[in-house]
Design an enzyme around this catalytic site. Structure first.
Site, short mmCIF file in Angstrom:
data_model
loop_
_atom_site.label_atom_id
_atom_site.label_comp_id
_atom_site.label_asym_id
_atom_site.label_seq_id
_atom_site.Cartn_x
_atom_site.Cartn_y
_atom_site.Cartn_z
N ASP A 178 -4.68 -0.39 -1.34
CA ASP A 178 -4.60 0.84 -2.13
C ASP A 178 -3.57 0.61 -3.23
O ASP A 178 -2.76 -0.32 -3.15
CB ASP A 178 -4.19 2.00 -1.22
CG ASP A 178 -4.10 3.30 -1.96
OD1 ASP A 178 -4.97 3.55 -2.81
OD2 ASP A 178 -3.15 4.07 -1.71
N ASP B 105 -1.42 3.84 2.29
CA ASP B 105 -0.20 4.60 2.56
C ASP B 105 -0.41 5.64 3.65
O ASP B 105 0.49 6.42 3.96
CB ASP B 105 0.34 5.26 1.29
CG ASP B 105 -0.64 6.25 0.68
OD1 ASP B 105 -1.70 6.48 1.29
OD2 ASP B 105 -0.34 6.80 -0.38
N ASP C 117 -6.13 7.73 2.92
CA ASP C 117 -7.02 6.62 3.25
C ASP C 117 -7.37 6.53 4.74
O ASP C 117 -7.75 5.46 5.20
CB ASP C 117 -6.37 5.30 2.81
CG ASP C 117 -6.11 5.26 1.32
OD1 ASP C 117 -6.97 5.76 0.57
OD2 ASP C 117 -5.06 4.75 0.91
#
Length: 770
Positions: free
Chosen positions: A467, A662, A666
């Site tokens: 990410d 994080d 997600d």
């Protein structure tokens, strides 16, 4: 009195031994639907952690689990024999903690709550007993060897039959304490395993000891009888000594791992000063704190809960939580986390989270859960060891039967050697000892494995998906550029306006304001610049407005709002402006690439891994950041569904995917990936979606984890290969009579010690990580 008995007796005298407050240090509460509760209700279940003693193999774990499942109110019990830990889900309303401990004691083992003082007392007692048993066995072994030496070295006729008999009787007397005291745990464990109809490591060991002692005693009492005239008291005492020495080394290794966890678990202070609303103060335990309480934390004291600093300025050591050894500055408005250490000056904090809701407790719980896991490969080794034991017993019986025709005097000798040399202790220790050593080493660097067998998955990973925001970049913005329009006529310099903007930004928590606000110790004003703000107001979606010392209204926020011109925002490319019409400063911000991002990606590529950056930001920005960091490919405009589809497509192509995020947006893609790591700020969500937690925030720890996984797999293969070769070499030697019982005992103990010590190499830093 055993530790469990002492705890049971002390708790029996208390009117409420299962008070949730007393259980809180080693228990979390589970609601009827499986949700985590801060406070227990009438139908809550307790999920408690215990440390155990007296475990030596997988069969011991099964015995304890079966015994506990017979208690009313117990829903699940999971024991990890390698780490000697128990996770118990039970209903305190239907049973008591004292009865749980007594049940484990009746099964033949010791137990204590996995809290600092009881667990430490249990470990000290277990180690003290193990040392005494080893001392008695070693000391008497030397005496027995001295008694047996004349029979080995004397020339024929030099040793009279009466003296030889006297020395044998002396050996028999000195072997009794070794058999009854030093070897007691082996017989107790074997009896418990047979009662539970399970075969463990203690069964062949105890059987070999018993057969050796009975045969030697028979030969001593009646030299002309069925057992012949040979005695093996020297072999018996030597075998017990070697085996106890091996187990003592295993015990020490396990205790060191427990001590590492305890350093994080006992960091909370015993008492803290709570500031009451009426101005008074009182000393309370951290468990008594509630959200909203104000607490004074002195220098050298740990923060008792998660909270925010209200007054004072100091620094904190958060190494136990993040792996970062550098002190972190703390001032009014900064957040502090439970168990971090206040280093310099007293602070007053307001409590935001307590108990299981704190980041410290979440981390400790994850570590304890990981230590009680029994991954699939370990269970497979345990099942194989069980079948192997049946084969050992059959092999020993067959060897004794054959030798009874060849040389009846050596039949017992051969059977005992086979029983001892083939005990698969090393086989059962090969995988769990390696995983625990690797997990402990990574935890010291600030990388916490939630699922132990993720190490096995990492060996197969070929693609790393990252990410962007909060993972490849810091979770903050950085001021990249500031300028003043060319038509302002030099009313104020850019630096003067920037100093004023910084001082005003300190009044807001907006991400842009935090990026602009001065850090501790940084000057907020330039000489001659007065920024004494009054009437500060914050308008949602627009920015800040205040009056300076001259009474002029200045703004910090959207460029069109500050300039009072709707065309400004689209024409400047600025994200923020400060001042008033005719007195403007424009500001542009950008994301901050993590300082170790480039090095981490270089190391991942050197390991042969492919890297991909997925982000919901615009494709051009994502591509620029990927090129700056060194990511091989990127995909922008990716919402959570697109990220999930991208990972699924990679898996459909046969790739093994590691997802790094994080832990905030997600969760679905983290759960879908073959392995998933979450950055430290996602700690709470990580419990549900991630396999590992990057508390340190260092991306280079990704490469460390992959390298550690490869090292762990090599060590496990070495351990399994050693165990197999050892048995393949020693079983034929025992069957043909070339391996006496004492040598078999030495070989078995040495094999187990080799496996444990070889696994401990994983705790040493690798060259790549140095």
């Amino acid at each position: 009195m055993t530790t469990a008995s002492t705890l049971s007796a002390s708790m029996a005298t208390q009117p409420s031994s299962d008070d949730p407050l007393l259980l809180s240090s080693f228990t979390r509460w589970i609601g009827p639907s499986g949700e985590l509760q801060l406070e227990p209700s009438s139908d809550s279940l307790a999920e408690s952690q215990f440390q155990l003693s007296g475990l030596h193999c997988a069969a011991c774990a099964g015995i304890i689990e079966r015994a506990l499942m017979t208690l009313p109110g117990v829903e699940a019990a999971a024991v990890n024999a390698a780490s000697a830990r128990l996770k118990l889900r039970w209903a305190p309303q239907r049973n008591s903690l004292a009865e749980v401990l007594a049940c484990i004691e009746r099964a033949g083992y010791g137990a204590a709550p996995d809290a600092a003082a009881p667990a430490r007392a249990l470990r000290e007692k277990e180690q003290r007993q193990a040392l005494w048993r080893l001392f008695v066995a070693a000391f008497l072994m030397m005496q027995v060897m001295m008694m047996a030496a004349p029979a080995y070295f004397a020339e024929p006729g030099d040793l009279s039959p009466d003296l030889a008999r006297l020395l044998q009787w002396a050996s028999w007397v000195m072997s009794l304490p070794v058999l009854l005291f030093s070897a007691g745990p082996f017989f107790t464990g074997a009896w418990q395993q047979l009662r539970q109809r399970r075969l463990g490591m203690d069964v062949p060991v105890a059987l070999g000891m018993a057969v050796t002692f009975v045969a030697s005693s028979g030969a001593l009492f009646d030299p002309q009888g069925h057992f012949g005239a040979e005695v093996y008291f020297d072999s018996l005492t030597m075998f017990v000594t070697f085996l106890l020495a091996g187990r003592f080394l295993e015990l020490r290794a396990r205790h060191r791992a427990a001590d590492t966890l305890e350093k994080a678990s006992v960091a909370l202070p015993e008492m803290v000063e709570r500031l009451e609303p009426d101005g008074r103060s009182s000393q309370v335990a951290p468990a008594r704190l509630r959200v909203g309480d104000r607490v004074r934390v002195f220098a050298g004291q740990a923060f008792p809960a998660d909270g925010v600093v209200e007054s004072g300025s100091s620094s904190a050591n958060e190494a136990l939580l993040s792996g970062e050894s550098e002190p972190v500055l703390k001032a009014a408005g900064d957040e502090v986390v439970a168990a971090s250490m206040n280093l310099q000056a007293p602070l007053v904090m307001r409590v935001l989270r307590v108990g299981v809701d704190t980041r410290h407790e979440a981390i400790v719980r994850l570590m304890r859960d990981a230590a009680t896991q029994r991954p699939a490969s370990t269970l497979l080794a345990d099942r194989f060891a069980g079948f192997f034991l049946w084969a050992v017993l059959l092999l020993a019986a067959s060897g004794a039967a054959v030798w009874s025709f060849i040389d009846p005097s050596r039949a017992v000798w051969v059977a005992v050697s086979v029983l001892i040399v083939t005990c698969p202790c090393a086989l059962s220790l090969a995988t769990p000892s390696s995983w625990l050593a690797a997990t402990s080493a990574l935890a010291r660097r600030g990388l916490l494995l939630v699922r132990l067998d993720v190490l096995d998955t990492l060996c197969r990973v070929d693609t790393v998906v990252l990410d962007k925001t909060g993972t490849l970049t810091e979770d903050r913005m950085e001021l990249l550029q500031h300028w003043v329009p060319g038509d302002q006529g030099g009313i104020a310099t850019a630096d003067e306006l920037l100093a004023m903007a910084r001082s005003l930004a300190a009044h807001s928590q907006h991400p842009f304001s935090r990026a602009l606000a001065p850090v501790a110790g940084e000057a907020t004003e330039l000489p001659g610049v007065n920024a004494a703000w009054t009437g500060v107001q914050e308008f949602a979606g627009l920015g800040l407005q205040a009056r300076d010392a001259q009474g002029q209204v200045l703004r910090l926020g959207r460029p069109d709002w500050v300039a009072q011109d709707t065309l400004v925002k689209s024409s400047l490319g600025a994200q923020l402006s400060f001042g008033a019409p005719g007195r403007l400063l424009h500001l542009r911000f950008g994301e901050v690439l993590r300082s170790d991002a480039r090095m981490a990606l270089q190391r991942l590529h050197a390991l042969g891994l492919r890297t991909l950056l997925l982000s919901g930001d615009a494709s051009d920005r994502v591509e620029r950041l990927a090129q700056e960091a060194g990511v091989q490919s990127s995909q922008g405009n990716a919402n959570p569904d697109a990220k999930l589809a991208a990972v699924a497509a990679l898996q459909a192509q046969g790739h093994c995917v590691l997802m790094v995020g994080d832990g905030i947006n997600d969760a679905p893609v983290l759960a879908r990936a073959d392995a998933s790591f979450v950055m430290g700020q996602g700690a709470m969500l990580a419990r549900a979606s991630a396999d590992a937690l990057l508390l340190s925030g260092r991306l280079t720890d990704l490469a460390d984890a992959c390298e550690m996984a490869q090292r762990t797999r090599r060590v496990i293969r070495q351990n399994l290969t050693w165990s197999a070769l050892y048995n393949l070499a020693c079983i034929p030697m025992a069957l043909v009579g070339w391996l006496p019982p004492w040598a078999a005992g030495l070989g078995m103990a040495a094999s187990s010690v080799f496996v444990v010590l070889n696994a401990q190499r994983l705790a040493l830093p690798s060259k790549a990580g140095a």
